[in-house]
Design an enzyme around this catalytic site. Structure first.
Site, PDB file in Angstrom:
ATOM      1  N   ASP A  26      39.153  70.486  58.185  1.00 38.19           N
ATOM      2  CA  ASP A  26      40.485  70.365  58.777  1.00 38.19           C
ATOM      3  C   ASP A  26      41.218  71.686  58.544  1.00 38.19           C
ATOM      4  O   ASP A  26      40.716  72.594  57.875  1.00 38.19           O
ATOM      5  CB  ASP A  26      41.232  69.155  58.209  1.00 38.19           C
ATOM      6  CG  ASP A  26      42.335  68.680  59.168  1.00 38.19           C
ATOM      7  OD1 ASP A  26      42.710  69.444  60.087  1.00 38.19           O
ATOM      8  OD2 ASP A  26      42.842  67.559  58.994  1.00 38.19           O
TER       9      ASP A  26
HETATM   10  C1  NOJ Z   1      45.376  69.035  61.199  1.00 40.22           C
HETATM   11  C2  NOJ Z   1      45.089  67.592  61.494  1.00 40.22           C
HETATM   12  O1  NOJ Z   1      44.899  66.872  60.293  1.00 40.22           O
HETATM   13  C3  NOJ Z   1      43.879  67.404  62.381  1.00 40.22           C
HETATM   14  O2  NOJ Z   1      43.780  66.041  62.714  1.00 40.22           O
HETATM   15  C4  NOJ Z   1      43.982  68.275  63.594  1.00 40.22           C
HETATM   16  O3  NOJ Z   1      42.892  68.043  64.447  1.00 40.22           O
HETATM   17  C5  NOJ Z   1      44.033  69.723  63.154  1.00 40.22           C
HETATM   18  N1  NOJ Z   1      45.205  69.923  62.323  1.00 40.22           N
HETATM   19  C6  NOJ Z   1      44.064  70.698  64.321  1.00 40.22           C
HETATM   20  O4  NOJ Z   1      45.288  70.658  64.949  1.00 40.22           O
END
Ligand code: NOJ
Length: 743
Positions: free
Chosen positions: A268
């Site tokens: 993430d």
């Molecule tokens: C953080 C989020 O937790 C995740 O779900 C998301 O896909 C990414 N950022 C990218 O934006």
């Protein structure tokens, strides 16, 4: 079933040879480049970014949706980099793209895999027409804490429902073939346990046992993998002292070795560099080492891999073979997507974004997602549906009646509010000539605490035949890092309802919300209550159809509604505990006599200040007709370990209108090697029945459906008595049982 069967993968001749060929020609720097995902500059290409692509230092870009820019960075990658490796273009396409479908929790309320798949398909077509080839969806975390803002993005509290819908979403995004026009790679996230964040606070610690992971949190990921999901994303959270982005047991033992996943695992956002913030590592170098060695292939946003991994490889700290395996996982997805053959976006070959068919699909999804939670009577008749001939004056109240952007909900980077039709617009359009419609916003936002608009609202309601209240939560109150400690209606909305309730005019509350709300303090003050979640672009047409009976509500709750926030966690698949509460043992704080300090309160499991059952249970939802269940029967009294059994029931539409019912099958294993939930969903089917129509609905059960991660730490179904219930919600009372027998 002794253990979950291995995933049957299609062999793809040629792909592994091409990967081996590329790996053989890549420099260490080019290999590490494939493992790096960078945030886009947004519609332009600064020279240092173009240079990095040319050098092969970038494997993926996220958040670029400008077609000429996407095509230009792909051109630089394939024409100007040494090996011509195309880019993965990632984006959060969560519940639609320009055309917005209900939030995922709302889509889960349809209990309709076909509807969910259709929504993902259209989202993929629109995203692909903007250059995206990889979405970070579906989010399949189990959501059992409605304080958590991301409950809006999940598919509910139940492993079975989430698994079925996760697979449907994956199939929708990816289509029949990943390299077909309009197919994009899906990403099951966040692997795993994120939904269990303590206190419902985002990014918070979780403390999950292997049993909880296996029985509750992992099944939807497994279902996504079985459906062929191309990628997974790790969770931000700490599982058991080890953050998910460095969790070898999850990322390697379970995902790769047990499940045979051969796609790509992305971190993430900065979750690799955050390993140091968690306190697992002391530096970016250690973070890169931990993530790479435990199973994260690509790093999102932070720079631990790009800055550290080459040196770690050269020093022999991270074996070259490990990095090669990571790169192979990235290349495999690019090859499966067909990017080496054509990396470019061709919008002209795809349907027009936001076209009427897409909007019609969004309307179908919104219609099926709305859950009727209460429908009181006036003069002996249910308040809903409204009779358009009897309504001469209609009061429309609330800050969400006419907000094209709010009705879209959270995570709509690309959602186009210009495509929205609001409830007020639709009401005026359809009935403007036939009835007097007075709109009073009453509150600026759902968070507004002011009472300045109350009297105007009361005057409008007092003079109307019926009042429609569009209240709930602004979109900003749910989603990532948007958690709430108190999940009642925010601001002065409860006070507004009380202010309007004694006008004598029937009040119909339409809730737009990103989460279940704690409604006990006001639910009795409204005549009817529809939970519409955040319904997306077509909120207006869908809701007006439902309110005036052109459609019948058919959504069912994918999550439990607590009475008050303090009841959380509360979900239907609870354990029995040693001292379960009963109606007889419950005593309310108001019923404790004064001067009785030693009074026994029955010693069972409940709070003194709230009835121990939820306000609305999982699976619950009303319609404009009624259904009766009878003749529940099993094809045999015994189920063998390798056999199957049919569970059948008659469902009869006993009302005067046609409607959809969601027939639900629950089981319980009452005595097992580990304690089991009081009920578990094992099957569901949406059926449409005309008035008076009877349908025999059948479910097939095998031992595999009854298996769980038991005391011996393997998947097994244990012989013995199994209770079964079939009905329209998780409290269904029609019961039978079977015996699971060993050979
Ligand atoms: C953080 C989020 O937790 C995740 O779900 C998301 O896909 C990414 N950022 C990218 O934006």
């Amino acid at each position: 079933m002794k253990s979950a069967p291995p995933i049957d993968r299609m062999t793809e001749p040629g792909i592994e040879d091409r990967i081996a060929d590329l790996l053989g020609r890549m420099t260490p720097g080019e290999k590490v480049g494939q493992l790096s995902q960078v945030n886009a500059a947004g519609g332009h290409i600064p020279e240092d970014y173009a240079h990095a692509i040319r050098q092969g230092w970038i494997g993926s870009v996220l958040n670029e949706v400008d077609v000429p820019t996407v095509n230009e960075i792909q051109r630089i990658a394939v024409e100007e980099s040494r090996l011509g490796i195309p880019l993965l273009i990632g984006r959060d396409v969560i519940h639609g793209f320009r055309t917005v479908f209900p939030i995922p929790l709302g889509q889960a309320a349809t209990w309709n895999p076909d509807r969910v798949r259709e929504g993902a398909r259209i989202a993929a077509l629109e995203a692909a027409a903007s250059g995206v080839n990889w979405t970070f969806a579906p989010m399949v975390d189990i959501g059992r804490d409605p304080r958590w803002g991301r409950v809006a993005e999940c598919l509910g509290e139940d492993p079975f429902l989430s698994s079925v819908l996760a697979a449907a979403m994956v199939r929708g995004f990816q289509g029949e073939h990943l390299d077909a026009p309009g197919a994009i790679a899906a990403c099951a996230k966040h692997f795993t346990g994120y939904g269990a964040s303590e206190g419902g606070r985002d990014y918070n610690t979780t403390d999950l046992t292997e049993r909880a992971l296996r029985n509750v949190h992992l099944p939807p990921f497994r279902a996504a993998v079985e459906a062929g999901v191309a990628t997974l994303m790790t969770s931000f959270s700490d599982i058991d002292g080890i953050p998910a982005s460095a969790h070898r047991h999850l990322l390697t033992t379970i995902l790769r070795e047990e499940w045979g996943f051969d796609g790509l695992v992305v971190s993430d956002w900065e979750s690799i560099s955050q390993l140091a913030v968690h306190g697992l590592t002391g530096s970016d170098r250690e973070s890169a080492f931990e993530a790479a060695m435990t199973g994260v292939d690509m790093e999102m946003a932070s720079r631990c891999y790009i800055e550290q991994l080459e040196a770690l490889m050269e020093e022999g700290v991270v074996p070259v073979s490990r990095v090669d395996a990571m790169v192979a996982n990235v290349l495999r997805v690019k090859l499966r997507l067909g990017l080496f053959d054509d990396p470019y976006c061709h919008p002209e070959r795809l349907p027009e974004i936001g076209n009427p068919d897409h909007l019609e699909a969004a309307r179908r999804a919104a219609t099926e997602s709305v859950v009727l939670l209460r429908n009181g009577e006036r003069d002996g008749s249910p308040v809903l549906p409204l009779d358009r001939d009897a309504v001469r004056r209609l009061a429309v109240i609330g800050p969400l009646a006419d907000e094209p952007a709010e009705q879209l909900g959270t995570w709509v980077f690309d959602g186009d509010p210009a495509l929205s039709t609001t409830p007020l617009q639709e009401l005026r359009e359809r009935f403007g000539g036939a009835m007097e419609i007075e709109y009073v916003r009453a509150l600026e936002t759902t968070r507004d605490r002011g009472h300045g608009g109350f009297d105007a609202a009361r005057t409008a309601v007092g003079g109307a035949d019926v009042a429609l209240l569009f209240l709930g939560e602004d979109a900003i109150l749910s989603g990532e890092a948007h958690c709430r400690a108190d999940i009642r209606l925010p601001g002065a909305q409860e006070a507004l309802i009380h202010h309007l309730a004694d006008t004598g005019t029937p009040l119909v509350l339409v809730l737009m919300t990103g989460r279940p709300l704690a409604l006990e303090a006001m639910v009795d003050r409204v005549d009817a209550l529809l939970c519409a979640w955040h319904p997306g672009s077509m909120a207006g047409p869908a809701l007006v159809d439902l309110l005036f009976g052109d459609a019948s509500p058919s959504g069912r709750l994918p999550v439990t509604f607590p009475r008050v926030t303090g009841q959380i966690p509360i979900h239907y698949a609870e354990k029995r505990t040693g001292k379960p509460a009963t109606p007889e043992s419950f005593i309310h704080i108001d019923d404790i006599p004064a001067g009785a300090p030693q009074l026994s309160t029955g010693n069972t499991s409940f709070h003194l200040d709230v009835w121990y059952r939820p306000l609305f249970s999982f699976g619950y939802g009303l319609g404009y007709t009624s259904f009766h269940y009878e003749h529940l029967a099993c094809s045999a009294p015994e189920l063998t370990m390798d056999g199957s059994i049919q569970v059948e029931v008659d469902v009869v539409n006993t009302g005067a209108r046609a409607g959809d019912e969601v027939v639900q099958l629950y089981i319980r294993d009452p005595v097992a090697s580990t304690t089991r939930p009081v009920r578990e969903l094992k099957g569901f089917r949406r059926v449409h029945l005309e008035p008076g129509e009877r349908r025999r609905v059948a479910f097939e059960l095998t031992a595999a459906d009854l298996a769980f991660w038991g005391r011996n730490n393997t998947w097994s179904a244990e012989p013995g008595h199994i209770d079964l219930w079939v009905g329209g919600h998780s409290d269904a009372s029609l019961h039978t049982h079977i015996h699971l027998v060993s050979p």
